[in-house]
Scaffold this motif. Structure first.
Motif, PDB file in Angstrom:
ATOM      1  N   GLY A   1     -10.834   8.357  -1.453  1.00  0.00           N
ATOM      2  CA  GLY A   1     -12.059   8.317  -0.660  1.00  0.00           C
ATOM      3  C   GLY A   1     -12.093   7.144   0.299  1.00  0.00           C
ATOM      4  O   GLY A   1     -12.426   7.295   1.486  1.00  0.00           O
ATOM      5  N   LEU A   2     -11.719   5.969  -0.189  1.00  0.00           N
ATOM      6  CA  LEU A   2     -11.807   4.765   0.640  1.00  0.00           C
ATOM      7  C   LEU A   2     -10.696   4.687   1.683  1.00  0.00           C
ATOM      8  O   LEU A   2     -10.867   4.053   2.726  1.00  0.00           O
ATOM      9  CB  LEU A   2     -11.776   3.528  -0.257  1.00  0.00           C
ATOM     10  CG  LEU A   2     -12.987   3.365  -1.193  1.00  0.00           C
ATOM     11  CD1 LEU A   2     -12.785   2.185  -2.131  1.00  0.00           C
ATOM     12  CD2 LEU A   2     -14.272   3.197  -0.391  1.00  0.00           C
ATOM     13  N   GLU A   3      -9.548   5.320   1.402  1.00  0.00           N
ATOM     14  CA  GLU A   3      -8.436   5.296   2.368  1.00  0.00           C
ATOM     15  C   GLU A   3      -8.789   5.984   3.679  1.00  0.00           C
ATOM     16  O   GLU A   3      -8.143   5.735   4.703  1.00  0.00           O
ATOM     17  CB  GLU A   3      -7.196   5.961   1.755  1.00  0.00           C
ATOM     18  CG  GLU A   3      -6.412   5.050   0.830  1.00  0.00           C
ATOM     19  CD  GLU A   3      -5.190   5.732   0.244  1.00  0.00           C
ATOM     20  OE1 GLU A   3      -4.276   5.003  -0.168  1.00  0.00           O
ATOM     21  OE2 GLU A   3      -5.156   6.978   0.198  1.00  0.00           O
TER      22      GLU A   3
ATOM     23  N   ALA B   1      -3.932  -3.495  -3.317  1.00  0.00           N
ATOM     24  CA  ALA B   1      -3.364  -3.498  -4.672  1.00  0.00           C
ATOM     25  C   ALA B   1      -4.284  -2.752  -5.622  1.00  0.00           C
ATOM     26  O   ALA B   1      -5.492  -2.635  -5.387  1.00  0.00           O
ATOM     27  CB  ALA B   1      -3.151  -4.921  -5.169  1.00  0.00           C
ATOM     28  N   GLU B   2      -3.676  -2.225  -6.711  1.00  0.00           N
ATOM     29  CA  GLU B   2      -4.433  -1.551  -7.767  1.00  0.00           C
ATOM     30  C   GLU B   2      -3.995  -2.109  -9.115  1.00  0.00           C
ATOM     31  O   GLU B   2      -2.810  -2.349  -9.337  1.00  0.00           O
ATOM     32  CB  GLU B   2      -4.160  -0.038  -7.738  1.00  0.00           C
ATOM     33  CG  GLU B   2      -4.582   0.653  -6.463  1.00  0.00           C
ATOM     34  CD  GLU B   2      -4.272   2.131  -6.481  1.00  0.00           C
ATOM     35  OE1 GLU B   2      -4.414   2.748  -7.568  1.00  0.00           O
ATOM     36  OE2 GLU B   2      -3.868   2.678  -5.442  1.00  0.00           O
ATOM     37  N   LEU B   3      -4.969  -2.311  -9.998  1.00  0.00           N
ATOM     38  CA  LEU B   3      -4.686  -2.804 -11.343  1.00  0.00           C
ATOM     39  C   LEU B   3      -5.347  -1.881 -12.359  1.00  0.00           C
ATOM     40  O   LEU B   3      -6.420  -1.334 -12.097  1.00  0.00           O
ATOM     41  CB  LEU B   3      -5.227  -4.227 -11.537  1.00  0.00           C
ATOM     42  CG  LEU B   3      -4.695  -5.333 -10.619  1.00  0.00           C
ATOM     43  CD1 LEU B   3      -5.436  -6.636 -10.912  1.00  0.00           C
ATOM     44  CD2 LEU B   3      -3.202  -5.522 -10.806  1.00  0.00           C
ATOM     45  N   ASN B   4      -4.705  -1.728 -13.537  1.00  0.00           N
ATOM     46  CA  ASN B   4      -5.341  -0.938 -14.589  1.00  0.00           C
ATOM     47  C   ASN B   4      -5.941  -1.819 -15.682  1.00  0.00           C
ATOM     48  O   ASN B   4      -6.480  -1.333 -16.663  1.00  0.00           O
ATOM     49  CB  ASN B   4      -4.363   0.068 -15.204  1.00  0.00           C
ATOM     50  CG  ASN B   4      -3.148  -0.613 -15.812  1.00  0.00           C
ATOM     51  OD1 ASN B   4      -3.100  -1.840 -15.950  1.00  0.00           O
ATOM     52  ND2 ASN B   4      -2.160   0.186 -16.162  1.00  0.00           N
ATOM     53  N   ARG B   5      -5.835  -3.145 -15.498  1.00  0.00           N
ATOM     54  CA  ARG B   5      -6.447  -4.104 -16.421  1.00  0.00           C
ATOM     55  C   ARG B   5      -7.031  -5.259 -15.606  1.00  0.00           C
ATOM     56  O   ARG B   5      -6.607  -5.503 -14.465  1.00  0.00           O
ATOM     57  CB  ARG B   5      -5.426  -4.664 -17.414  1.00  0.00           C
ATOM     58  CG  ARG B   5      -4.854  -3.631 -18.375  1.00  0.00           C
ATOM     59  CD  ARG B   5      -3.864  -4.275 -19.326  1.00  0.00           C
ATOM     60  NE  ARG B   5      -4.506  -5.284 -20.184  1.00  0.00           N
ATOM     61  CZ  ARG B   5      -5.107  -5.001 -21.322  1.00  0.00           C
ATOM     62  NH1 ARG B   5      -5.160  -3.751 -21.757  1.00  0.00           N
ATOM     63  NH2 ARG B   5      -5.646  -5.943 -22.050  1.00  0.00           N
ATOM     64  N   SER B   6      -7.969  -5.968 -16.213  1.00  0.00           N
ATOM     65  CA  SER B   6      -8.617  -7.065 -15.502  1.00  0.00           C
ATOM     66  C   SER B   6      -8.013  -8.429 -15.821  1.00  0.00           C
ATOM     67  O   SER B   6      -8.529  -9.453 -15.388  1.00  0.00           O
ATOM     68  CB  SER B   6     -10.115  -7.087 -15.832  1.00  0.00           C
ATOM     69  OG  SER B   6     -10.317  -7.259 -17.224  1.00  0.00           O
ATOM     70  N   ASP B   7      -6.900  -8.444 -16.578  1.00  0.00           N
ATOM     71  CA  ASP B   7      -6.323  -9.721 -17.019  1.00  0.00           C
ATOM     72  C   ASP B   7      -5.905 -10.623 -15.863  1.00  0.00           C
ATOM     73  O   ASP B   7      -6.040 -11.843 -15.956  1.00  0.00           O
ATOM     74  CB  ASP B   7      -5.117  -9.463 -17.925  1.00  0.00           C
ATOM     75  CG  ASP B   7      -5.510  -8.724 -19.191  1.00  0.00           C
ATOM     76  OD1 ASP B   7      -5.617  -7.484 -19.127  1.00  0.00           O
ATOM     77  OD2 ASP B   7      -5.729  -9.377 -20.218  1.00  0.00           O
ATOM     78  N   ASP B   8      -5.361 -10.054 -14.810  1.00  0.00           N
ATOM     79  CA  ASP B   8      -4.837 -10.897 -13.740  1.00  0.00           C
ATOM     80  C   ASP B   8      -5.473 -10.573 -12.387  1.00  0.00           C
ATOM     81  O   ASP B   8      -4.819 -10.531 -11.360  1.00  0.00           O
ATOM     82  CB  ASP B   8      -3.312 -10.762 -13.636  1.00  0.00           C
ATOM     83  CG  ASP B   8      -2.694 -11.890 -12.804  1.00  0.00           C
ATOM     84  OD1 ASP B   8      -3.240 -13.005 -12.829  1.00  0.00           O
ATOM     85  OD2 ASP B   8      -1.688 -11.636 -12.125  1.00  0.00           O
TER      86      ASP B   8
ATOM     87  N   ARG C   1      -9.477   5.893 -10.537  1.00  0.00           N
ATOM     88  CA  ARG C   1      -8.896   5.008  -9.530  1.00  0.00           C
ATOM     89  C   ARG C   1      -8.348   5.820  -8.355  1.00  0.00           C
ATOM     90  O   ARG C   1      -8.472   5.422  -7.195  1.00  0.00           O
ATOM     91  CB  ARG C   1      -7.793   4.156 -10.164  1.00  0.00           C
ATOM     92  CG  ARG C   1      -7.461   2.904  -9.371  1.00  0.00           C
ATOM     93  CD  ARG C   1      -6.572   1.954 -10.160  1.00  0.00           C
ATOM     94  NE  ARG C   1      -5.242   2.481 -10.382  1.00  0.00           N
ATOM     95  CZ  ARG C   1      -4.698   2.686 -11.566  1.00  0.00           C
ATOM     96  NH1 ARG C   1      -5.378   2.447 -12.665  1.00  0.00           N
ATOM     97  NH2 ARG C   1      -3.463   3.146 -11.671  1.00  0.00           N
ATOM     98  N   GLY C   2      -7.756   6.973  -8.672  1.00  0.00           N
ATOM     99  CA  GLY C   2      -7.227   7.825  -7.611  1.00  0.00           C
ATOM    100  C   GLY C   2      -8.318   8.374  -6.712  1.00  0.00           C
ATOM    101  O   GLY C   2      -8.149   8.464  -5.487  1.00  0.00           O
TER     102      GLY C   2
ATOM    103  N   LEU D   1      -8.435  -2.714  -6.178  1.00  0.00           N
ATOM    104  CA  LEU D   1      -9.061  -1.759  -7.091  1.00  0.00           C
ATOM    105  C   LEU D   1      -8.649  -2.080  -8.528  1.00  0.00           C
ATOM    106  O   LEU D   1      -7.461  -2.210  -8.823  1.00  0.00           O
ATOM    107  CB  LEU D   1      -8.633  -0.323  -6.768  1.00  0.00           C
ATOM    108  CG  LEU D   1      -8.918   0.215  -5.362  1.00  0.00           C
ATOM    109  CD1 LEU D   1      -8.555   1.699  -5.298  1.00  0.00           C
ATOM    110  CD2 LEU D   1     -10.364   0.001  -4.976  1.00  0.00           C
ATOM    111  N   VAL D   2      -9.637  -2.194  -9.414  1.00  0.00           N
ATOM    112  CA  VAL D   2      -9.365  -2.504 -10.820  1.00  0.00           C
ATOM    113  C   VAL D   2     -10.074  -1.472 -11.689  1.00  0.00           C
ATOM    114  O   VAL D   2     -11.293  -1.492 -11.837  1.00  0.00           O
ATOM    115  CB  VAL D   2      -9.849  -3.922 -11.190  1.00  0.00           C
ATOM    116  CG1 VAL D   2      -9.406  -4.264 -12.611  1.00  0.00           C
ATOM    117  CG2 VAL D   2      -9.333  -4.955 -10.196  1.00  0.00           C
TER     118      VAL D   2
END
Length: 206
Positions: A23-25, A34-41, A17-18, A9-10
């Motif tokens: 919902g998906l869980e 994994a969850e990211l708050n930026r798309s850099d990596d 995101r929550g 999730l990005v």
């Protein structure tokens, strides 16, 4: 039971995101790795956690989502991208698909519907939200290949899968696969919807 589909999730918005996560869980065949708050990596995280599908906020901070999608497609093609958008402008939808995204969905898509899109994308199908598709398809040629077009033509009379298979001289499994793919590409939910969309856009003309 097969291994769950591994999701990345990005999204920079914690609340958004929550909501996605909660919902998906609930879907037993999906696992958020994994969850990211930026798309850099995104690419690095996708490789580290062996993600199957990345749900990528189209407008999040960091690297441009189109650039990230292109990098994922070239360096880790086994991780497919579903781009999440708030506004769904046709030009953004087209750019995302051209970059290699397998799915385009609105951020407020109900979890069961989004989960279904993830499953289809994981199978290699292209899925576009019906409302976004209706807007986007005005600006594009048919998304259907010749086999999918022929199968929808054969389905015009509303016959059974067996009857369509007999018409086309293929197996019932092939018919189901083609119809499922046509439904995903047109952003429809049913065979009937896909037929109506294809007819309305003139994609079934001989």
């Amino acid at each position: 039971m097969p291994d769950p589909i591994r999701l990345l999730l990005v999204d920079d918005q914690i609340l958004s995101r929550g909501l996605l996560r909660s919902g998906l869980e609930r879907e037993r065949d999906l696992e958020i790795v994994a969850e990211l708050n930026r798309s850099d990596d995104v690419v690095g995280a996708a490789k580290k956690y062996r993600a199957n599908v990345a749900l990528l906020d189209a407008a999040g901070p960091g690297k441009d989502s189109i650039t990230v999608t292109t990098k994922l497609r070239t360096s880790m093609p086994e991780c497919r991208v579903v781009m999440l958008t708030t506004y769904g402008r046709p030009v953004h939808t087209r750019r995302g698909l051209d970059a290699g995204a397998k799915g385009i969905a609105l951020k407020n898509t109900p979890a069961p519907q989004l989960a279904d899109a993830v499953r289809r994308v994981h199978l290699g199908l292209r899925v576009v939200d019906a409302n976004l598709a209706a807007e986007n398809l005005r600006y594009s040629e048919t998304p259907l290949d010749s086999d999918e077009t022929d199968t929808l033509r054969a389905a015009r009379d509303g016959g059974s899968i067996a009857r369509i298979a007999q018409k086309l001289d293929v197996s019932e499994r092939v018919v189901r696969t083609r119809l499922w793919s046509a439904i995903g590409k047109t952003g429809a939910h049913t065979r009937s919807d896909a037929l109506q969309i294809a007819e309305r856009n003139g994609w079934l003309l001989d």
